[in-house]
Design a protein around this motif. Structure first.
Motif, PDB file in Angstrom:
ATOM      1  N   GLY A   1     -14.455   4.480  -2.828  1.00  0.00           N
ATOM      2  CA  GLY A   1     -15.439   4.989  -1.714  1.00  0.00           C
ATOM      3  C   GLY A   1     -16.764   4.753  -2.230  1.00  0.00           C
ATOM      4  N   ILE A   2     -16.998   4.893  -3.343  1.00  0.00           N
ATOM      5  CA  ILE A   2     -18.373   4.961  -4.028  1.00  0.00           C
ATOM      6  C   ILE A   2     -18.866   3.335  -3.579  1.00  0.00           C
ATOM      7  N   LEU A   3     -18.104   2.490  -4.121  1.00  0.00           N
ATOM      8  CA  LEU A   3     -18.573   1.377  -4.244  1.00  0.00           C
ATOM      9  C   LEU A   3     -18.729   0.344  -2.666  1.00  0.00           C
ATOM     10  N   THR A   4     -17.854   1.112  -1.735  1.00  0.00           N
ATOM     11  CA  THR A   4     -18.040   0.440  -0.479  1.00  0.00           C
ATOM     12  C   THR A   4     -18.972   1.544   0.655  1.00  0.00           C
ATOM     13  N   HIS A   5     -19.771   2.584  -0.060  1.00  0.00           N
ATOM     14  CA  HIS A   5     -20.421   3.364   0.299  1.00  0.00           C
ATOM     15  C   HIS A   5     -19.640   3.992   1.718  1.00  0.00           C
ATOM     16  N   GLY A   6     -18.678   4.467   1.318  1.00  0.00           N
ATOM     17  CA  GLY A   6     -17.587   5.297   2.230  1.00  0.00           C
ATOM     18  C   GLY A   6     -16.965   4.515   3.180  1.00  0.00           C
ATOM     19  N   ILE A   7     -17.344   3.305   3.371  1.00  0.00           N
ATOM     20  CA  ILE A   7     -16.548   2.584   4.527  1.00  0.00           C
ATOM     21  C   ILE A   7     -15.007   2.510   4.417  1.00  0.00           C
ATOM     22  N   VAL A   8     -14.677   2.419   3.062  1.00  0.00           N
ATOM     23  CA  VAL A   8     -13.050   2.682   2.624  1.00  0.00           C
ATOM     24  C   VAL A   8     -12.929   3.692   1.553  1.00  0.00           C
ATOM     25  N   ASP A   9     -12.576   4.565   1.794  1.00  0.00           N
ATOM     26  CA  ASP A   9     -12.203   5.868   0.926  1.00  0.00           C
ATOM     27  C   ASP A   9     -10.922   5.726   0.392  1.00  0.00           C
ATOM     28  N   ARG A  10     -10.753   6.427  -0.768  1.00  0.00           N
ATOM     29  CA  ARG A  10      -9.319   6.617  -1.306  1.00  0.00           C
ATOM     30  C   ARG A  10      -8.269   6.645  -0.342  1.00  0.00           C
ATOM     31  N   ASN A  11      -8.531   7.701   0.695  1.00  0.00           N
ATOM     32  CA  ASN A  11      -7.225   7.995   1.487  1.00  0.00           C
ATOM     33  C   ASN A  11      -6.904   6.573   2.257  1.00  0.00           C
ATOM     34  N   GLU A  12      -7.823   6.050   2.874  1.00  0.00           N
ATOM     35  CA  GLU A  12      -7.737   5.059   3.845  1.00  0.00           C
ATOM     36  C   GLU A  12      -6.986   3.808   2.831  1.00  0.00           C
ATOM     37  N   TYR A  13      -7.477   3.681   1.719  1.00  0.00           N
ATOM     38  CA  TYR A  13      -6.940   2.680   0.639  1.00  0.00           C
ATOM     39  C   TYR A  13      -5.628   2.725   0.241  1.00  0.00           C
ATOM     40  N   TYR A  14      -5.313   4.023   0.108  1.00  0.00           N
ATOM     41  CA  TYR A  14      -3.851   4.114  -0.317  1.00  0.00           C
ATOM     42  C   TYR A  14      -2.872   4.071   0.945  1.00  0.00           C
ATOM     43  N   ARG A  15      -3.353   4.998   2.141  1.00  0.00           N
ATOM     44  CA  ARG A  15      -2.692   4.906   3.288  1.00  0.00           C
ATOM     45  C   ARG A  15      -1.911   3.667   3.602  1.00  0.00           C
ATOM     46  N   GLN A  16      -2.710   2.443   3.768  1.00  0.00           N
ATOM     47  CA  GLN A  16      -2.258   1.237   3.997  1.00  0.00           C
ATOM     48  C   GLN A  16      -0.857   0.956   3.182  1.00  0.00           C
ATOM     49  N   ALA A  17      -0.920   0.982   1.897  1.00  0.00           N
ATOM     50  CA  ALA A  17       0.050   0.514   0.944  1.00  0.00           C
ATOM     51  C   ALA A  17       1.166   1.769   0.942  1.00  0.00           C
ATOM     52  N   ILE A  18       0.903   2.669   1.300  1.00  0.00           N
ATOM     53  CA  ILE A  18       1.981   3.766   1.379  1.00  0.00           C
ATOM     54  C   ILE A  18       3.085   3.228   2.640  1.00  0.00           C
ATOM     55  N   ILE A  19       2.138   2.809   3.948  1.00  0.00           N
ATOM     56  CA  ILE A  19       2.872   2.265   5.179  1.00  0.00           C
ATOM     57  C   ILE A  19       3.402   1.185   4.924  1.00  0.00           C
ATOM     58  N   LEU A  20       2.991   0.083   3.973  1.00  0.00           N
ATOM     59  CA  LEU A  20       3.561  -0.896   3.658  1.00  0.00           C
ATOM     60  C   LEU A  20       5.018  -0.799   2.839  1.00  0.00           C
ATOM     61  N   ALA A  21       4.954   0.075   1.878  1.00  0.00           N
ATOM     62  CA  ALA A  21       6.042   0.677   1.078  1.00  0.00           C
ATOM     63  C   ALA A  21       7.019   0.897   1.971  1.00  0.00           C
ATOM     64  N   LEU A  22       6.794   1.726   3.139  1.00  0.00           N
ATOM     65  CA  LEU A  22       7.761   2.207   4.032  1.00  0.00           C
ATOM     66  C   LEU A  22       8.454   1.284   4.953  1.00  0.00           C
ATOM     67  N   ILE A  23       8.011  -0.062   4.925  1.00  0.00           N
ATOM     68  CA  ILE A  23       8.802  -1.017   5.678  1.00  0.00           C
ATOM     69  C   ILE A  23      10.306  -0.740   5.548  1.00  0.00           C
ATOM     70  N   PRO A  24      10.790  -1.035   4.383  1.00  0.00           N
ATOM     71  CA  PRO A  24      12.389  -0.971   4.316  1.00  0.00           C
ATOM     72  C   PRO A  24      13.124   0.398   5.057  1.00  0.00           C
ATOM     73  N   PHE A  25      12.110   1.367   4.837  1.00  0.00           N
ATOM     74  CA  PHE A  25      12.819   2.620   5.555  1.00  0.00           C
ATOM     75  C   PHE A  25      12.662   2.800   7.010  1.00  0.00           C
ATOM     76  N   LEU A  26      11.584   1.875   7.667  1.00  0.00           N
ATOM     77  CA  LEU A  26      11.559   1.756   9.099  1.00  0.00           C
ATOM     78  C   LEU A  26      12.486   0.647   9.621  1.00  0.00           C
ATOM     79  N   ASN A  27      12.856  -0.200   8.835  1.00  0.00           N
ATOM     80  CA  ASN A  27      13.708  -1.290   9.016  1.00  0.00           C
ATOM     81  C   ASN A  27      15.137  -1.117   8.359  1.00  0.00           C
ATOM     82  N   GLU A  28      15.746  -0.214   8.672  1.00  0.00           N
ATOM     83  CA  GLU A  28      16.771  -0.047   7.795  1.00  0.00           C
ATOM     84  C   GLU A  28      18.012  -1.201   7.873  1.00  0.00           C
TER      85      GLU A  28
END
Length: 188
Positions: free
Chosen positions: A158-185
């Motif tokens: 968040g600091i280095l992108t001047h708030g364009i990408v914050d930590r919430n957004e940064y982690y959210r995408q990776a969590i959704i990607l980790a959910l792929i096997p649960f979404l496609n059982e």
């Protein structure tokens, strides 16, 4: 989370997701990711779960192990949840400098697991220097950028992108990607 209150958790309630951290950013992004991925509401709570790795993990192996340990330790403390999530930020170095990333590890009641890694980004020399001297990244950011508790806010990204990408957004995408096997059982 008040565990005594949740001892009578009923299957008709929202599914419970336990995050192996009390960091409000990690809890918030997990709730958002699960809600978006499954298109329904979840009860998401945080718990202090030991990572079993350095305060500032270095390299993929140590960082992933921290995420795995946080998820599994959360399950051990509160096995009544439906999903357990470990999020661990780490650092590494290559010829271009020191870079940051995080690993996500998720497991469910069936024992199914999945993991995903965020994108990476390089740190300024001043921050890298403090980390090499033994300072944890969040503290180094606070020192260099005159912030307070930045790791529970926008974080380095968040600091280095001047708030364009914050930590919430940064982690959210990776969590959704980790959910792929649960979404496609049927595929995993």
């Amino acid at each position: 989370m008040n565990f005594k209150r949740r001892q009578n958790f009923q299957p008709s309630d929202k599914l419970l997701v336990l995050v192996g951290s009390k960091n409000p950013v990690k809890i918030s992004c997990t709730e958002d990711a699960f809600t978006r991925a499954f298109n329904k509401s979840f009860l998401v709570e945080g718990i202090n779960a030991a990572s079993g790795v350095s305060d500032q993990p270095m390299g993929d192996q140590e960082t992933l192990q921290g995420a795995i340990n946080r998820a599994k330790n959360s399950r051990d403390v509160f096995p009544e949840a439906h999903y357990w999530v470990g999020i661990e930020g780490g650092l590494d170095e290559d010829e271009a400098g020191m870079f940051a990333f995080a690993w996500i590890f998720i497991l469910d009641t069936t024992g199914k697991t999945s993991q995903s890694k965020t994108g990476t980004f390089y740190l300024p020399t001043a921050v890298s220097k403090l980390v090499k001297e033994g300072m944890e990244l969040g503290m180094a950011d606070d020192t260099v950028f005159n912030q307070e508790n930045s790791k529970q806010q926008g974080g380095s990204v968040g600091i280095l992108t001047h708030g364009i990408v914050d930590r919430n957004e940064y982690y959210r995408q990776a969590i959704i990607l980790a959910l792929i096997p649960f979404l496609n059982e049927n595929l995993f």
